[in-house]
Design a protein around this motif. Sequence first.
Motif, PDB file in Angstrom:
ATOM      1  N   GLY A 108       0.589   2.344  14.488  1.00  0.00           N
ATOM      2  CA  GLY A 108       0.118   1.060  13.961  1.00  0.00           C
ATOM      3  C   GLY A 108       1.251   0.094  13.683  1.00  0.00           C
ATOM      4  O   GLY A 108       2.419   0.479  13.651  1.00  0.00           O
ATOM      5  N   THR A 109       0.911  -1.180  13.470  1.00  0.00           N
ATOM      6  CA  THR A 109       1.944  -2.171  13.196  1.00  0.00           C
ATOM      7  C   THR A 109       2.522  -1.982  11.794  1.00  0.00           C
ATOM      8  O   THR A 109       3.662  -2.330  11.537  1.00  0.00           O
ATOM      9  CB  THR A 109       1.392  -3.610  13.312  1.00  0.00           C
ATOM     10  OG1 THR A 109       0.388  -3.792  12.317  1.00  0.00           O
ATOM     11  CG2 THR A 109       0.791  -3.866  14.667  1.00  0.00           C
ATOM     12  N   CYS A 110       1.706  -1.396  10.903  1.00  0.00           N
ATOM     13  CA  CYS A 110       2.126  -1.195   9.516  1.00  0.00           C
ATOM     14  C   CYS A 110       2.416   0.270   9.233  1.00  0.00           C
ATOM     15  O   CYS A 110       3.418   0.610   8.636  1.00  0.00           O
ATOM     16  CB  CYS A 110       0.976  -1.579   8.592  1.00  0.00           C
ATOM     17  SG  CYS A 110       1.237  -3.026   7.677  1.00  0.00           S
ATOM     18  N   ASN A 111       1.481   1.128   9.661  1.00  0.00           N
ATOM     19  CA  ASN A 111       1.571   2.553   9.341  1.00  0.00           C
ATOM     20  C   ASN A 111       1.372   3.404  10.580  1.00  0.00           C
ATOM     21  O   ASN A 111       0.559   3.073  11.434  1.00  0.00           O
ATOM     22  CB  ASN A 111       0.470   2.930   8.339  1.00  0.00           C
ATOM     23  CG  ASN A 111       0.569   2.120   7.062  1.00  0.00           C
ATOM     24  OD1 ASN A 111       1.574   2.175   6.368  1.00  0.00           O
ATOM     25  ND2 ASN A 111      -0.452   1.337   6.771  1.00  0.00           N
ATOM     26  N   GLY A 143      -5.695  -4.572  11.125  1.00  0.00           N
ATOM     27  CA  GLY A 143      -4.500  -3.814  10.736  1.00  0.00           C
ATOM     28  C   GLY A 143      -3.537  -4.682   9.946  1.00  0.00           C
ATOM     29  O   GLY A 143      -3.958  -5.560   9.172  1.00  0.00           O
ATOM     30  N   GLY A 144      -2.228  -4.446  10.145  1.00  0.00           N
ATOM     31  CA  GLY A 144      -1.222  -5.244   9.464  1.00  0.00           C
ATOM     32  C   GLY A 144      -0.882  -6.472  10.296  1.00  0.00           C
ATOM     33  O   GLY A 144      -0.945  -7.599   9.823  1.00  0.00           O
ATOM     34  N   GLY A 164      -3.641  -8.227   8.070  1.00  0.00           N
ATOM     35  CA  GLY A 164      -3.201  -8.019   6.685  1.00  0.00           C
ATOM     36  C   GLY A 164      -1.896  -8.703   6.312  1.00  0.00           C
ATOM     37  O   GLY A 164      -1.783  -9.279   5.225  1.00  0.00           O
ATOM     38  N   GLU A 178       1.543  -8.364  -1.401  1.00  0.00           N
ATOM     39  CA  GLU A 178       0.596  -7.320  -0.969  1.00  0.00           C
ATOM     40  C   GLU A 178      -0.133  -6.738  -2.182  1.00  0.00           C
ATOM     41  O   GLU A 178      -1.332  -6.487  -2.148  1.00  0.00           O
ATOM     42  CB  GLU A 178       1.315  -6.204  -0.195  1.00  0.00           C
ATOM     43  CG  GLU A 178       0.335  -5.181   0.363  1.00  0.00           C
ATOM     44  CD  GLU A 178       0.999  -4.013   1.084  1.00  0.00           C
ATOM     45  OE1 GLU A 178       2.140  -3.669   0.758  1.00  0.00           O
ATOM     46  OE2 GLU A 178       0.330  -3.424   1.969  1.00  0.00           O
ATOM     47  N   LYS A 238      -2.823  -9.094  -3.261  1.00  0.00           N
ATOM     48  CA  LYS A 238      -3.965  -8.984  -2.343  1.00  0.00           C
ATOM     49  C   LYS A 238      -4.819  -7.763  -2.665  1.00  0.00           C
ATOM     50  O   LYS A 238      -6.046  -7.852  -2.754  1.00  0.00           O
ATOM     51  CB  LYS A 238      -3.422  -8.889  -0.905  1.00  0.00           C
ATOM     52  CG  LYS A 238      -4.479  -8.553   0.141  1.00  0.00           C
ATOM     53  CD  LYS A 238      -3.861  -8.429   1.526  1.00  0.00           C
ATOM     54  CE  LYS A 238      -3.055  -7.149   1.700  1.00  0.00           C
ATOM     55  NZ  LYS A 238      -2.512  -6.994   3.059  1.00  0.00           N
ATOM     56  N   GLY A 296      -9.398  -0.123   9.781  1.00  0.00           N
ATOM     57  CA  GLY A 296      -8.071  -0.661   9.461  1.00  0.00           C
ATOM     58  C   GLY A 296      -7.988  -1.054   7.988  1.00  0.00           C
ATOM     59  O   GLY A 296      -9.007  -1.224   7.318  1.00  0.00           O
ATOM     60  N   GLY A 297      -6.750  -1.189   7.506  1.00  0.00           N
ATOM     61  CA  GLY A 297      -6.538  -1.476   6.088  1.00  0.00           C
ATOM     62  C   GLY A 297      -7.184  -2.776   5.626  1.00  0.00           C
ATOM     63  O   GLY A 297      -7.631  -2.885   4.481  1.00  0.00           O
ATOM     64  N   GLY A 298      -7.265  -3.768   6.536  1.00  0.00           N
ATOM     65  CA  GLY A 298      -7.858  -5.052   6.180  1.00  0.00           C
ATOM     66  C   GLY A 298      -9.338  -4.951   5.833  1.00  0.00           C
ATOM     67  O   GLY A 298      -9.883  -5.827   5.147  1.00  0.00           O
ATOM     68  N   LEU A 331     -10.496  -3.081   3.808  1.00  0.00           N
ATOM     69  CA  LEU A 331     -10.584  -2.791   2.372  1.00  0.00           C
ATOM     70  C   LEU A 331     -10.504  -4.041   1.505  1.00  0.00           C
ATOM     71  O   LEU A 331     -10.691  -3.968   0.298  1.00  0.00           O
ATOM     72  CB  LEU A 331      -9.474  -1.810   1.967  1.00  0.00           C
ATOM     73  CG  LEU A 331      -9.612  -0.394   2.531  1.00  0.00           C
ATOM     74  CD1 LEU A 331      -8.333   0.398   2.307  1.00  0.00           C
ATOM     75  CD2 LEU A 331     -10.799   0.322   1.898  1.00  0.00           C
ATOM     76  N   LEU A 372      -8.403   3.379   6.758  1.00  0.00           N
ATOM     77  CA  LEU A 372      -6.972   3.470   7.092  1.00  0.00           C
ATOM     78  C   LEU A 372      -6.650   4.668   7.993  1.00  0.00           C
ATOM     79  O   LEU A 372      -5.625   4.668   8.680  1.00  0.00           O
ATOM     80  CB  LEU A 372      -6.127   3.560   5.811  1.00  0.00           C
ATOM     81  CG  LEU A 372      -5.844   2.244   5.068  1.00  0.00           C
ATOM     82  CD1 LEU A 372      -5.447   2.496   3.628  1.00  0.00           C
ATOM     83  CD2 LEU A 372      -4.760   1.446   5.789  1.00  0.00           C
TER      84      LEU A 372
HETATM   85  P1  ADP Z   1      -1.878  -0.940  11.274  1.00  0.00           P
HETATM   86  O1  ADP Z   1      -2.919  -0.164  12.015  1.00  0.00           O
HETATM   87  O2  ADP Z   1      -1.546  -2.256  11.897  1.00  0.00           O
HETATM   88  O3  ADP Z   1      -0.665  -0.113  10.981  1.00  0.00           O
HETATM   89  P2  ADP Z   1      -3.367  -0.488   8.850  1.00  0.00           P
HETATM   90  O4  ADP Z   1      -4.726  -0.252   9.380  1.00  0.00           O
HETATM   91  O5  ADP Z   1      -2.590   0.697   8.373  1.00  0.00           O
HETATM   92  O6  ADP Z   1      -2.496  -1.350   9.859  1.00  0.00           O
HETATM   93  O7  ADP Z   1      -3.536  -1.545   7.650  1.00  0.00           O
HETATM   94  C1  ADP Z   1      -2.434  -2.064   6.985  1.00  0.00           C
HETATM   95  C2  ADP Z   1      -2.850  -3.347   6.281  1.00  0.00           C
HETATM   96  O8  ADP Z   1      -3.923  -3.052   5.372  1.00  0.00           O
HETATM   97  C3  ADP Z   1      -1.713  -3.925   5.438  1.00  0.00           C
HETATM   98  O9  ADP Z   1      -1.670  -5.331   5.633  1.00  0.00           O
HETATM   99  C4  ADP Z   1      -2.142  -3.579   4.015  1.00  0.00           C
HETATM  100  O10 ADP Z   1      -1.656  -4.529   3.078  1.00  0.00           O
HETATM  101  C5  ADP Z   1      -3.649  -3.653   4.124  1.00  0.00           C
HETATM  102  N1  ADP Z   1      -4.346  -2.916   3.057  1.00  0.00           N
HETATM  103  C6  ADP Z   1      -4.205  -1.624   2.712  1.00  0.00           C
HETATM  104  N2  ADP Z   1      -5.004  -1.315   1.663  1.00  0.00           N
HETATM  105  C7  ADP Z   1      -5.662  -2.453   1.343  1.00  0.00           C
HETATM  106  C8  ADP Z   1      -6.625  -2.813   0.328  1.00  0.00           C
HETATM  107  N3  ADP Z   1      -7.064  -1.925  -0.554  1.00  0.00           N
HETATM  108  N4  ADP Z   1      -7.081  -4.085   0.298  1.00  0.00           N
HETATM  109  C9  ADP Z   1      -6.643  -5.006   1.192  1.00  0.00           C
HETATM  110  N5  ADP Z   1      -5.745  -4.741   2.168  1.00  0.00           N
HETATM  111  C10 ADP Z   1      -5.247  -3.487   2.236  1.00  0.00           C
END
Ligand code: ADP
Length: 349
Positions: free
Chosen positions: A19-22, A167-168, A191, A216, A219, A295-297, A299, A322
């Motif tokens: 992922g771009t973040c994780n 995602g991120g 995100g 973050e 948010k 994805g995290g967004g 949430l 996530l």
């Molecule tokens: P990627 O697949 O690009 O690595 P992820 O699916 O892991 O990304 O999501 C990461 C993004 O989700 C980040 O921008 C993070 O700040 C956001 N994120 C994680 N938990 C939450 C939450 N509870 N509420 C809002 N955003 C969240």
Amino acid sequence: MFLDRFIGLLSIDMGIDLGTCNTLVAVRGEGIVLNEPSVVAVWKGTNKVLKNGQAVGWMAKEMLGKTPGTISAIRPLKDGVISDFEITEAMLAYFIRKVTGRNRLVKPRVVISVPSGITAVEERAVLDSADRAGARRTYLVQEPIAAAIGAGLPFSEPTASAIVDIGGGTTEVAIMSLADIAVCESVRVAGDDFDEAIIKHMRSTYNLMVGEQTSERIKIDIGSAAPVGEETSMEVRGRDMISGLPRKTVITSEEIREALQEPIGQIIDTVTKTLERAEPELAADLVDNGITLAGGGALLRGMDVVLQNATGLDVRIADDPLTCVARGTAIYLENLEELKGALKSDLDV
Ligand code: ADP
Ligand code: MG
């Protein structure tokens, strides 16, 4: 018999969500075994990864934001494309080796989920990196497909499923049917852009500079896409832009929601645009099947509500959004033969 067992001990199946973040790694029978930030620390101006290639993930993240002048922390996939092949390879190698352990005899079979917008050159680079990192076989799966499998959607059946993976760095929107992607769009708004919008708001409204980690936190703690639940407030610390001195202020959930409207609007536009491109029969299926968020967004409070209002479709959030892609990637690997069969028979029809 003995040889089979011996080989069994040495082989390991890994699903990797790059992922771009994780980055997450799931292993058959063990679930998620690694979950670290997609960050690498290098000597400034070089591709040399610090600590003999070990400054990756959590270790590198700690250096981010606190790095002295000689070190930079790089997120090689930040915008959903591979900005730096060498560093991506170092990162992938580090994570694969971390899971296989010191035993270099273990040759894993690896499935890596990649953004659907990835170029052929980037695909090749990911495959080669995994091979060089010691994989016995490497397969790629498009991220929306992995997300759909992880979310338990009937993605190989003759009915449409829709996934929005926020995602991120990127948001991927895909409509799938019969184990294949019918339409998809990827936009570089996700995100990270929510965090960026909060930083801008703090600057323009309060003359207060806040860092990425603080934005973050804001948010996650009080951010929302739509008014859901109680409105809250939060104390924020940063540096005053005029005096240059540390200062704090109190912000409300309403103003943060307002600040997030622009990037959220861009995500909504991408979703509606993708829906408009779907064939009528697939669109008709979505009336019943709705949209699933991953994805995290996903949430961010009220993300489902704004998408539901904009599309008129049911929107649900995948369980544990996530880890959805990583879990889907591992399931894909378990069913590789069957799924390949499914794809092939579709082509034959
Ligand atoms: P990627 O697949 O690009 O690595 P992820 O699916 O892991 O990304 O999501 C990461 C993004 O989700 C980040 O921008 C993070 O700040 C956001 N994120 C994680 N938990 C939450 C939450 N509870 N509420 C809002 N955003 C969240
Ligand atoms: Mg992702």
